[in-house]
Design a protein around this motif. Structure first.
Motif, PDB file in Angstrom:
ATOM      1  N   ASP A  24       0.777  -1.045  -0.085  1.00 16.04           N
ATOM      2  CA  ASP A  24      -0.023  -0.026  -0.153  1.00 16.04           C
ATOM      3  C   ASP A  24       0.997   1.135   0.094  1.00 16.04           C
ATOM      4  N   GLU A  25       2.123   1.051  -0.216  1.00 16.74           N
ATOM      5  CA  GLU A  25       2.920   2.305  -0.246  1.00 16.74           C
ATOM      6  C   GLU A  25       3.539   2.771  -1.695  1.00 16.74           C
ATOM      7  N   ALA A  26       2.958   1.956  -2.607  1.00 15.20           N
ATOM      8  CA  ALA A  26       3.235   2.489  -4.119  1.00 15.20           C
ATOM      9  C   ALA A  26       2.725   3.947  -4.213  1.00 15.20           C
ATOM     10  N   ARG A  27       3.025   4.717  -5.251  1.00 17.63           N
ATOM     11  CA  ARG A  27       2.640   5.905  -5.398  1.00 17.63           C
ATOM     12  C   ARG A  27       1.176   5.770  -6.006  1.00 17.63           C
ATOM     13  N   LEU A  28       0.341   6.724  -5.792  1.00 17.72           N
ATOM     14  CA  LEU A  28      -0.836   7.052  -6.502  1.00 17.72           C
ATOM     15  C   LEU A  28      -1.093   8.319  -6.899  1.00 17.72           C
ATOM     16  N   MET A  29      -1.605   8.296  -8.249  1.00 19.72           N
ATOM     17  CA  MET A  29      -2.067   9.488  -8.803  1.00 19.72           C
ATOM     18  C   MET A  29      -3.787   9.659  -8.847  1.00 19.72           C
ATOM     19  N   VAL A  30      -4.109  10.704  -8.413  1.00 18.63           N
ATOM     20  CA  VAL A  30      -5.596  10.845  -8.200  1.00 18.63           C
ATOM     21  C   VAL A  30      -5.837  11.938  -9.506  1.00 18.63           C
ATOM     22  N   LEU A  31      -6.651  11.542 -10.420  1.00 15.72           N
ATOM     23  CA  LEU A  31      -7.272  12.198 -11.459  1.00 15.72           C
ATOM     24  C   LEU A  31      -8.764  12.398 -11.319  1.00 15.72           C
ATOM     25  N   ASP A  32      -9.237  14.007 -11.145  1.00 15.04           N
ATOM     26  CA  ASP A  32     -10.444  14.093 -11.507  1.00 15.04           C
ATOM     27  C   ASP A  32     -10.851  14.211 -12.658  1.00 15.04           C
ATOM     28  N   ARG A  33     -11.733  13.139 -13.316  1.00 14.34           N
ATOM     29  CA  ARG A  33     -12.207  13.303 -14.623  1.00 14.34           C
ATOM     30  C   ARG A  33     -13.041  14.332 -15.005  1.00 14.34           C
ATOM     31  N   ASN A  34     -13.535  15.204 -14.076  1.00 20.32           N
ATOM     32  CA  ASN A  34     -14.619  16.095 -14.420  1.00 20.32           C
ATOM     33  C   ASN A  34     -13.804  17.696 -14.794  1.00 20.32           C
ATOM     34  N   THR A  35     -12.733  17.671 -14.036  1.00 21.65           N
ATOM     35  CA  THR A  35     -11.925  18.996 -14.189  1.00 21.65           C
ATOM     36  C   THR A  35     -10.253  18.707 -14.708  1.00 21.65           C
ATOM     37  N   GLY A  36      -9.928  17.429 -14.711  1.00 22.66           N
ATOM     38  CA  GLY A  36      -8.640  17.275 -15.127  1.00 22.66           C
ATOM     39  C   GLY A  36      -7.644  17.292 -14.094  1.00 22.66           C
ATOM     40  N   ALA A  37      -8.031  17.925 -12.792  1.00 22.14           N
ATOM     41  CA  ALA A  37      -7.119  18.143 -11.889  1.00 22.14           C
ATOM     42  C   ALA A  37      -6.400  16.822 -11.412  1.00 22.14           C
ATOM     43  N   ILE A  38      -5.066  17.031 -10.982  1.00 20.57           N
ATOM     44  CA  ILE A  38      -4.275  15.804 -10.631  1.00 20.57           C
ATOM     45  C   ILE A  38      -3.723  16.140  -9.103  1.00 20.57           C
ATOM     46  N   GLU A  39      -3.688  15.030  -8.288  1.00 19.80           N
ATOM     47  CA  GLU A  39      -2.766  15.051  -6.992  1.00 19.80           C
ATOM     48  C   GLU A  39      -2.138  13.770  -6.960  1.00 19.80           C
ATOM     49  N   HIS A  40      -0.968  14.132  -6.083  1.00 17.63           N
ATOM     50  CA  HIS A  40       0.055  13.111  -5.984  1.00 17.63           C
ATOM     51  C   HIS A  40      -0.106  12.732  -4.623  1.00 17.63           C
ATOM     52  N   LYS A  41      -0.552  11.205  -4.531  1.00 16.68           N
ATOM     53  CA  LYS A  41      -0.628  10.668  -3.041  1.00 16.68           C
ATOM     54  C   LYS A  41       0.444   9.339  -2.931  1.00 16.68           C
ATOM     55  N   ILE A  42       0.029   8.497  -2.028  1.00 20.02           N
ATOM     56  CA  ILE A  42       0.844   7.192  -1.455  1.00 20.02           C
ATOM     57  C   ILE A  42      -0.548   6.178  -1.670  1.00 20.02           C
TER      58      ILE A  42
END
Length: 349
Positions: A24-42
């Motif tokens: 569970d410590e791989a990187r995680l990109m979160v993509l908002d499909r409505n806005t295209g906004a991107i977050e970088h998480k674990i």
């Protein structure tokens, strides 16, 4: 859409050949499909995006040790035999791929393991590399399966150019795997640890299990520019009534429904009723999802990062929006996310 629209430059250095230290410590990109906004998480941060009574759809297929090495009778030549699927349990007939194929003809016998633990006879040619073989074994099914476990290797994808290890046997598998039949792992699910599953459960997130036995077709290249002319390999999937009920309740209550992996998404989209609900099924699917496509069941998904021009990239582009997903992939390359089966993850919400 055209095949060439899914090209991008992927450096070899970003293709993961080993798993992350902790699931569970791989990187995680979160993509908002409505806005295209991107977050970088674990990956374990995924818990923050789900609430009580939201549903995660998990593929509980189990990878079996499908890659075996045997010796051809008389010559002793080493032959790789990749078990694809069991055709007849009573007769021990299997659909396989052999390499090198030119050396293997109908009637040949293959010997596996010390003291010829298993012996197989080639009974049919199916494709250029495909054969049907029959294992000549008089013991019980349990004994036969035990011998496959002893002789077989974890079927790591061919791009991982190393021998499978004991670690791979555990890590190239989800922790919720139970129904044996896959020759490739549903890799998005491999990021879930027992601790994360327990935390999600305590938060009230529900898990709906489906089975889709992943075949080698998941790695097959698309060879036509016109995507409408591409044919997917058929894969068996099972959705039971409790899963259908849980998902349909979440649909009625407008909850978040997350398909964990392209295989879970493919399964549920292959079992949509006329009323746009999930129905129980025990069937085979050759469904090919690419843009534009209207999804009926899941409204979020977790997936790994896929290779250029792959059917998996096409599916997530259909779900997340072509421009948003291709932009996210550009960011992923720049930020050095790890790609493919042992790579990092993306949550599309």
């Amino acid at each position: 859409m055209k095949l060439s629209q899914f090209k991008f430059d992927l450096p070899d250095s970003l293709i993961a050949t080993t798993p992350s230290d902790q699931r569970d410590e791989a990187r995680l990109m979160v993509l908002d499909r409505n806005t295209g906004a991107i977050e970088h998480k674990i990956f374990k941060d995924v818990i923050n995006y789900f609430d009580e009574k939201d549903v995660m759809i998990l593929n509980n297929t189990k990878v079996f040790p499908a890659r075996m090495y045997g010796n051809k009778e008389k010559t002793g030549a080493t032959i790789e035999v990749f078990l694809l699927r069991e055709l007849n349990k009573e007769l021990r007939l299997w659909d396989v791929l052999v390499d090198p194929a030119r050396k293997i003809r109908v009637g040949n016998k293959l010997y596996f393991g010390d003291n010829d633990l298993l012996v197989a006879e080639v009974v049919d040619n199916t494709t250029s590399r495909g054969r049907t073989i029959r294992f000549l074994f008089d013991g019980t099914n349990e004994e036969f399966r035990r011998n496959i476990e002893i002789l077989g290797e974890t079927p790591l994808p061919k791009y991982i150019k190393r021998k499978a290890t004991a670690e791979d046997k555990e890590r190239y598998q989800t922790i919720f795997a139970k129904n044996e039949g896959a020759v490739a792992a549903p890799t998005a699910g491999m990021h879930f640890s027992r601790e994360l599953m327990k935390r999600l459960e305590l938060k009230g997130v529900e898990f709906a299990e489906v089975t889709l036995h992943v075949g080698l077709g998941t790695f097959r290249a698309v060879e036509v520019e016109d995507l409408t002319k591409h044919k997917m390999d058929s894969e068996q999937f099972i959705i039971d009534q409790p899963t259908a009920d849980m998902v349909n309740n979440a649909l009625d209550e407008k909850r978040k429904i997350c398909a964990v992996g392209t295989t879970s998404m493919r399964a549920v989209e292959s079992a949509v009723s006329a009323g746009k609900k999930l129905k129980p099924a025990n069937d085979w699917t050759s469904k090919f999802i690419f843009p534009p496509y209207e999804f009926s069941i899941a409204n979020s998904m977790i997936t790994n990062f896929h290779t250029p021009e792959s059917t998996l990239l096409m599916m997530i582009s259909a779900f997340g929006g072509y421009e948003s997903v291709m932009n996210a992939y550009e960011v992923a390359v720049k930020e050095k996310y790890r790609f493919y089966s042992y790579g990092d993850a993306m949550l599309i919400i």
